[in-house]
Design an enzyme around this catalytic site. Structure first.
Site, PDB file in Angstrom:
ATOM      1  N   GLU A 290      15.431 115.608  52.230  1.00  0.00           N
ATOM      2  CA  GLU A 290      16.033 114.859  51.126  1.00  0.00           C
ATOM      3  C   GLU A 290      16.207 113.429  51.633  1.00  0.00           C
ATOM      4  OE1 GLU A 290      18.199 112.859  49.162  1.00  0.00           O
ATOM      5  OE2 GLU A 290      19.905 114.233  49.351  1.00  0.00           O
TER       6      GLU A 290
ATOM      7  N   GLU B 146      14.938 100.477  49.670  1.00  0.00           N
ATOM      8  CA  GLU B 146      16.284 101.014  49.507  1.00  0.00           C
ATOM      9  C   GLU B 146      17.261 100.128  50.280  1.00  0.00           C
ATOM     10  OE1 GLU B 146      17.232 104.852  51.472  1.00  0.00           O
ATOM     11  OE2 GLU B 146      18.066 105.421  49.539  1.00  0.00           O
TER      12      GLU B 146
HETATM   13  P1  NAI Z   1      18.914 108.204  59.720  1.00  0.00           P
HETATM   14  O1  NAI Z   1      17.848 108.905  58.969  1.00  0.00           O
HETATM   15  O2  NAI Z   1      18.570 107.632  61.057  1.00  0.00           O
HETATM   16  O3  NAI Z   1      20.152 109.202  59.939  1.00  0.00           O
HETATM   17  C1  NAI Z   1      20.395 110.386  59.206  1.00  0.00           C
HETATM   18  C2  NAI Z   1      20.671 111.534  60.169  1.00  0.00           C
HETATM   19  O4  NAI Z   1      19.505 111.785  60.950  1.00  0.00           O
HETATM   20  C3  NAI Z   1      21.779 111.263  61.174  1.00  0.00           C
HETATM   21  O5  NAI Z   1      22.485 112.453  61.401  1.00  0.00           O
HETATM   22  C4  NAI Z   1      21.012 110.851  62.416  1.00  0.00           C
HETATM   23  O6  NAI Z   1      21.717 111.071  63.602  1.00  0.00           O
HETATM   24  C5  NAI Z   1      19.807 111.764  62.347  1.00  0.00           C
HETATM   25  N1  NAI Z   1      18.614 111.304  63.067  1.00  0.00           N
HETATM   26  C6  NAI Z   1      18.266 110.038  63.373  1.00  0.00           C
HETATM   27  N2  NAI Z   1      17.090 110.028  64.039  1.00  0.00           N
HETATM   28  C7  NAI Z   1      16.690 111.325  64.135  1.00  0.00           C
HETATM   29  C8  NAI Z   1      15.537 111.965  64.698  1.00  0.00           C
HETATM   30  N3  NAI Z   1      14.570 111.279  65.284  1.00  0.00           N
HETATM   31  N4  NAI Z   1      15.435 113.312  64.610  1.00  0.00           N
HETATM   32  C9  NAI Z   1      16.402 114.015  63.985  1.00  0.00           C
HETATM   33  N5  NAI Z   1      17.507 113.468  63.446  1.00  0.00           N
HETATM   34  C10 NAI Z   1      17.652 112.133  63.515  1.00  0.00           C
HETATM   35  O7  NAI Z   1      19.503 107.082  58.786  1.00  0.00           O
HETATM   36  P2  NAI Z   1      20.325 105.775  59.230  1.00  0.00           P
HETATM   37  O8  NAI Z   1      19.638 105.131  60.386  1.00  0.00           O
HETATM   38  O9  NAI Z   1      21.736 106.165  59.380  1.00  0.00           O
HETATM   39  O10 NAI Z   1      20.179 104.856  57.944  1.00  0.00           O
HETATM   40  C11 NAI Z   1      19.001 104.064  57.733  1.00  0.00           C
HETATM   41  C12 NAI Z   1      18.653 104.017  56.262  1.00  0.00           C
HETATM   42  O11 NAI Z   1      18.299 105.305  55.814  1.00  0.00           O
HETATM   43  C13 NAI Z   1      19.779 103.593  55.343  1.00  0.00           C
HETATM   44  O12 NAI Z   1      19.888 102.212  55.250  1.00  0.00           O
HETATM   45  C14 NAI Z   1      19.366 104.236  54.059  1.00  0.00           C
HETATM   46  O13 NAI Z   1      18.449 103.416  53.390  1.00  0.00           O
HETATM   47  C15 NAI Z   1      18.673 105.509  54.481  1.00  0.00           C
HETATM   48  N6  NAI Z   1      19.548 106.691  54.377  1.00  0.00           N
HETATM   49  C16 NAI Z   1      19.375 107.567  53.341  1.00  0.00           C
HETATM   50  C17 NAI Z   1      20.214 108.649  53.195  1.00  0.00           C
HETATM   51  C18 NAI Z   1      20.067 109.608  52.069  1.00  0.00           C
HETATM   52  O14 NAI Z   1      21.031 110.213  51.649  1.00  0.00           O
HETATM   53  N7  NAI Z   1      18.882 109.853  51.574  1.00  0.00           N
HETATM   54  C19 NAI Z   1      21.327 108.886  54.110  1.00  0.00           C
HETATM   55  C20 NAI Z   1      21.394 107.961  55.202  1.00  0.00           C
HETATM   56  C21 NAI Z   1      20.542 106.899  55.292  1.00  0.00           C
END
Ligand code: NAI
Ligand code: MG
Length: 491
Positions: A269, A400
Site C-alpha cells: 500500500e 506526492e
Molecule cells: P518509508 O517507505 O521509508 O517508510 C515506511 C516504513 O518502511 C517504515 O517503517 C520504514 O522504517 C520502513 N522501511 C524503510 N526502508 C525499508 C526497506 N528498505 N525495507 C523494509 N522496510 C523499510 O517512507 P518515509 O521515508 O518515511 O517517507 C518518504 C515518503 O514516502 C513520504 O514523503 C511519503 O510521500 C511516502 N509515504 C507514504 C506512506 C503511505 O501511507 N502510503 C506512508 C509513509 C510515507
C-alpha cells in the site's frame, strides 16, 4: 428596561475571539524511559537503541530499540513457534475471543492511546481521539467477526492460514495501521512480526500491554522497533511467508524486487496523488469542507489525501475564494490542544521534503497562498498551503508531497476531468463533488483509483476494502477482501 437596553447592560463583547488553550492532559500516559523489543511475549533488551521524540516540541520521550538482524531472527522464530504450536490450530471462534478482547481494551484505554499517538506523531488530539482510536478498535471488532466464518467468506475454497507474516507500517497512522495489519492476520490464524515506523514506535509498544491484558499467547504478535534496516531484515527473512508493507513507493518497489521469485506473498500500500474533482453543480460550502478535510487532515500525511483539486472552470473563482477564507480559520499548533486543526509535521526529514517541493512549485511558476498564522518556534511545522495556477507538468501536481499542500487545477468537461485525474502514476483514491447521481457513477467507473468518494472524502470503515492501482500498490486491506492476503486455499 427595553430589550435593547438589557443587551447593552451586559458584559462588553470581547475584542479577541481567539480560542483559549484547551490542552488534553498528558497524565493518562505513563511512559517508560526505555523500551525493549517485544518478542515471544516478553521484553528483550536491544543491543542498539535510539531516542524517539515529540515532533511538536523536539523533546525526547523515550529510548527504543533499533532491532538488528539477530533480533528479527529471534522474533520470526518466536512467531513460527507460536504458529506451529497452537495458534494456527485454534478454532476460529477461539481466535475471535482474543480479537474481541483487544478491541474492547483499546476502547477502554482509548484516551491514553490517543494522547500518546498525538504526542509521538504530532497529529491533533481531536483526530487521534475521534478517528484513529475508534477505527483501530473497529478493525479488531470487524475481523473478530470473520475469524470463525472464513469458510463462508470463501465458499468451497478451504481457506488456511499462510504462516508467519512480516508487517511494516508507516508513521502517519501508527496505531491504525497496526490494527489494519494485525486484525486480519490474526483472524486468519497467522502469527506476526510487526515493525513500526522509526519516528512513531510508542503506541505500538504500549499496545504490547493490551496483548498482555488480552492474554494473547506468547509469540503470536512480536513487535520489533527500528528503522528501514530492521524492515529490510524482516523482508529478507527466509522463514517469513508473507510481507505486508505500507509506505513509500520507492521502498515498495525495492521490496517487490527483493521478493521476486521467493514465493512469499506480498501486498503493498504505497503513495498517492488523489484528484478531488469539484463540479459546478455541487453544494459549494460542503465541497470546501471536503477539500479541507481531504488535504489538511493529519497535516496531509495521508496516502489517499486529496492533494490535487480539480475545479470546474465555471466555479473556479468562488471556490478558491471560499477555500482561502476557510483556511484562515484553521488553527495550527499544539497537537494536544483540543482546538487544534493542524498539528506538527511528523519529522524533520518530512518537513524538508515538503519545503523542497513547495520551493519547486514556486520556481515552476505556481501562485502560493498561506493564511496568516503564527507557527511555534520549536518543533516541525508547516502552514496550510494552496497553490493556484498549477500546470499538470509541475512537480507539485505530479509528486506526492505528503504535507498540508494543495495544488489547484481546472477542467471544463467531465471527460477532461477524468483524463487529467488519471494522468498520474498513482491510483489510490479520488473524490467527486456533484449533485448528479448519474455523474458520480459515470466518474467512478472511469477513475483509475481504488476508492472513489462521492460528496465526502477520507471516510473509512473496516468493512470497506482499501488499496491501489498502478504505483499505489496492490492488494486490499479492510472488508472481506482484506482476509485474502492472509490465506492460502487448498482447492
Ligand atoms: P518509508 O517507505 O521509508 O517508510 C515506511 C516504513 O518502511 C517504515 O517503517 C520504514 O522504517 C520502513 N522501511 C524503510 N526502508 C525499508 C526497506 N528498505 N525495507 C523494509 N522496510 C523499510 O517512507 P518515509 O521515508 O518515511 O517517507 C518518504 C515518503 O514516502 C513520504 O514523503 C511519503 O510521500 C511516502 N509515504 C507514504 C506512506 C503511505 O501511507 N502510503 C506512508 C509513509 C510515507
Ligand atoms: Mg524512507
Amino acid at each position: 428596561m427595553t430589550e435593547i437596553e438589557k443587551k447593552k447592560s451586559r458584559a462588553p463583547v470581547p475584542k479577541d475571539w481567539t480560542y483559549a488553550p484547551a490542552p488534553e492532559s498528558r497524565d493518562v500516559v505513563k511512559l517508560r524511559e526505555r523500551y525493549g523489543l517485544f518478542i515471544g511475549g516478553t521484553w528483550v533488551e536491544p543491543t542498539e537503541s535510539y531516542e524517539t521524540i515529540s515532533p511538536a516540541t523536539e523533546e525526547t520521550l523515550a529510548t527504543v530499540g533499533q532491532g538488528t538482524k539477530e533480533d528479527v531472527d529471534r522474533a520470526v522464530a518466536a512467531a513460527r513457534d507460536a504458529y506451529a504450536n497452537g495458534w494456527s490450530s485454534l478454532p476460529g471462534s477461539e481466535r475471535a475471543k482474543y480479537l474481541f478482547r483487544i478491541a474492547r481494551i483499546l476502547q477502554e484505554r482509548s484516551r491514553e492511546f490517543a494522547v500518546l499517538e498525538s504526542l509521538n506523531g504530532g497529529k491533533p488530539i481531536k483526530e487521534s481521539r475521534d478517528v484513529d482510536l475508534p477505527l483501530a478498535a473497529a478493525h479488531f471488532f470487524y475481523y473478530a467477526g470473520w475469524a470463525d466464518k472464513l469458510e463462508y467468506a470463501f465458499p468451497n475454497r478451504r481457506p488456511k492460514a499462510v504462516g508467519v507474516a512480516g508487517q511494516i507500517i508507516p508513521w502517519n497512522f501508527p496505531l491504525l495501521m497496526l490494527a489494519w495489519k494485525l486484525a486480519p492476520a490474526l483472524a486468519c490464524g497467522n502469527t506476526v512480526v510487526l515493525k513500526p515506523a522509526e519516528t512513531t514506535p510508542l503506541t505500538a509498544l504500549l499496545f504490547c500491554d493490551v496483548l498482555r491484558q488480552a492474554e494473547l499467547p506468547p509469540g503470536v504478535v512480536n513487535i520489533v522497533t527500528g528503522d528501514g534496516r530492521t524492515g529490510a531484515a524482516l523482508v529478507d527473512h527466509p522463514d517469513v511467508d508473507k510481507i505486508a508493507f505500507t509506505g513509500s513507493t520507492e521502498v515498495g518497489k525495492a521490496i517487490q524486487r527483493q521478493l521476486a521469485g521467493t514465493g512469499k506473498k506480498l501486498t503493498l500500500e504505497l503513495g498517492g496523488k488523489a484528484a478531488n474533482i469539484v463540479f459546478d453543480d455541487c453544494a459549494l460550502d460542503q465541497a470546501v469542507e471536503g477539500i479541507v478535510n481531504g488535504i489538511y487532515f493529519n497535516q496531509g500525511h495521508v496516502c489517499c489525501a486529496g492533494s490535487r483539486l480539480f475545479a470546474q472552470e465555471s466555479i473556479y473563482e468562488p471556490l478558491v475564494d471560499k477555500l482561502k477564507k476557510r483556511l484562515e480559520t484553521l488553527r495550527v499548533g499544539d497537537p494536544l490542544d483540543k482546538n487544534t486543526d493542524v498539528g506538527a509535521i511528523n519529522s524533520a526529514m518530512q518537513l524538508e521534503r515538503i519545503k523542497e517541493l513547495v520551493e519547486a512549485g514556486k520556481e515552476e511558476g505556481a501562485d502560493i497562498y498561506q493564511p496568516p498564522c503564527r507557527l511555534p518556534e520549536k518543533g516541525y511545522w508547516f502552514a496550510p498551503t494552496v497553490f493556484t495556477n498549477v500546470a499538470q507538468s509541475y512537480r507539485i501536481a505530479q509528486e506526492e508531497i505528503f504535507g498540508p499542500v494543495l495544488s489547484v487545477l481546472t477542467f471544463r468537461t467531465p471527460e477532461e476531468a477524468v483524463e487529467k485525474a488519471n494522468n498520474t502514476p498513482y491510483g489510490l483514491s479520488a473524490g467527486v463533488w456533484t449533485e448528479k447521481g448519474s455523474r458520480i457513477l459515470w466518474m467512478a467507473q472511469r477513475l483509475r483509483a481504488g476508492v472513489v468518494w462521492a460528496n465526502t472524502f477520507n471516510r473509512f470503515d473496516p468493512t470497506s476494502p482499501f488499496g491501489g492501482y498502478k504505483e499505489s500498490g496492490f492488494g486490499r486491506e479492510g472488508g472481506r477482501h482484506g482476509l485474502e492476503p492472509y490465506l492460502r486455499f487448498e482447492e
